[in-house]
Design a protein around this motif. Structure first.
Motif, mmCIF file in Angstrom:
data_model
loop_
_atom_site.group_PDB
_atom_site.id
_atom_site.type_symbol
_atom_site.label_atom_id
_atom_site.label_comp_id
_atom_site.label_asym_id
_atom_site.label_seq_id
_atom_site.Cartn_x
_atom_site.Cartn_y
_atom_site.Cartn_z
ATOM 1 N N GLY A 1 0.272 5.032 -0.931
ATOM 2 C CA GLY A 1 1.556 5.698 -0.760
ATOM 3 C C GLY A 1 1.759 6.213 0.651
ATOM 4 N N LEU A 2 2.591 7.196 0.759
ATOM 5 C CA LEU A 2 2.935 7.737 2.072
ATOM 6 C C LEU A 2 1.801 8.550 2.692
ATOM 7 C CD1 LEU A 2 6.659 8.740 1.467
ATOM 8 C CD2 LEU A 2 5.755 6.687 2.570
ATOM 9 N N ALA A 3 0.728 8.782 1.932
ATOM 10 C CA ALA A 3 -0.429 9.497 2.487
ATOM 11 C C ALA A 3 -1.023 8.739 3.672
ATOM 12 C CB ALA A 3 -1.495 9.692 1.405
ATOM 13 N N GLY B 1 0.813 -1.216 0.000
ATOM 14 C CA GLY B 1 0.000 0.000 0.000
ATOM 15 C C GLY B 1 0.840 1.257 0.000
ATOM 16 N N MET B 2 1.934 1.241 0.740
ATOM 17 C CA MET B 2 2.809 2.412 0.783
ATOM 18 C C MET B 2 3.574 2.595 -0.523
ATOM 19 S SD MET B 2 4.220 2.416 4.695
ATOM 20 C CE MET B 2 5.127 3.939 4.510
ATOM 21 N N SER B 3 3.691 1.532 -1.312
ATOM 22 C CA SER B 3 4.386 1.649 -2.599
ATOM 23 C C SER B 3 3.538 2.381 -3.631
ATOM 24 C CB SER B 3 4.780 0.275 -3.124
ATOM 25 O OG SER B 3 3.640 -0.416 -3.615
ATOM 26 N N GLY B 4 2.254 2.562 -3.341
ATOM 27 C CA GLY B 4 1.419 3.330 -4.252
ATOM 28 C C GLY B 4 0.146 2.634 -4.691
ATOM 29 N N LEU B 5 0.022 1.337 -4.444
ATOM 30 C CA LEU B 5 -1.221 0.653 -4.804
ATOM 31 C C LEU B 5 -2.308 1.040 -3.804
ATOM 32 C CD1 LEU B 5 0.108 -2.880 -5.770
ATOM 33 C CD2 LEU B 5 -0.739 -1.105 -7.291
ATOM 34 N N PRO B 6 -3.505 1.340 -4.279
ATOM 35 C CA PRO B 6 -4.574 1.814 -3.373
ATOM 36 C C PRO B 6 -5.215 0.675 -2.583
ATOM 37 C CG PRO B 6 -5.360 1.720 -5.623
ATOM 38 C CD PRO B 6 -3.906 1.360 -5.672
ATOM 39 N N PHE B 7 -4.462 0.091 -1.672
ATOM 40 C CA PHE B 7 -4.924 -1.033 -0.853
ATOM 41 C C PHE B 7 -5.722 -0.587 0.354
ATOM 42 C CE2 PHE B 7 -2.031 -4.960 -1.632
ATOM 43 C CZ PHE B 7 -2.384 -4.959 -2.961
#
Length: 133
Positions: free
Chosen positions: A47-49, A34-40
């Motif tokens: 991402g880092l959001a 999820g932190m890599s950018g996939l909207p999990f």
């Protein structure tokens, strides 16, 4: 700020089925993917959001809870109770920090609305784990 999802069901089931180490690793994989950018994450956060999301405490709690559930899997009811408590503690802590709110308000928005649903998910996770083992 905290949606109702099936995530806690998967966390509890992963600890019961995979054990402490692999259950925790599976939750770390979820976090890192999820932190890599996939909207999990809920509401499509990616991402880092996630680090600024009110749900970050729960996601960190997923890793800790999967380990806890796996460690006590021989006693599934205790394992589920400890795992759920771990998720709630981490989640409430995250809500207090991110939303700058009180403990009682964090409990009101981050625990109370989920108690019945989480009890149902816990029973289903124990039943499915029993069938799969």
């Amino acid at each position: 700020p905290v949606p109702i999802t099936g995530q806690t069901f998967v966390v509890l089931l992963s600890g019961l089925i995979l054990g402490s180490t692999f259950g925790a690793i599976s939750m770390l994989m979820y976090l890192f993917i999820g932190m890599s950018g996939l909207p999990f994450f809920s509401a499509g956060v990616a991402g880092l959001a996630i680090l600024k999301s009110p749900t970050i405490g729960y996601i960190i709690g997923f890793f800790l809870a999967a380990y806890m559930v796996g460690a006590f899997a021989a006693k599934p009811v205790l394992a589920i109770l400890l795992g759920s408590l771990t998720i709630y503690i981490a989640g409430v802590s995250g809500l207090m920090i991110i939303l700058n709110t009180s403990f009682s308000n964090a409990l009101a928005i981050g625990v109370v609305p989920f108690l019945i649903g989480d009890a149902i998910k816990s029973i289903l996770a124990m039943g499915l784990a029993f069938k799969l083992k």
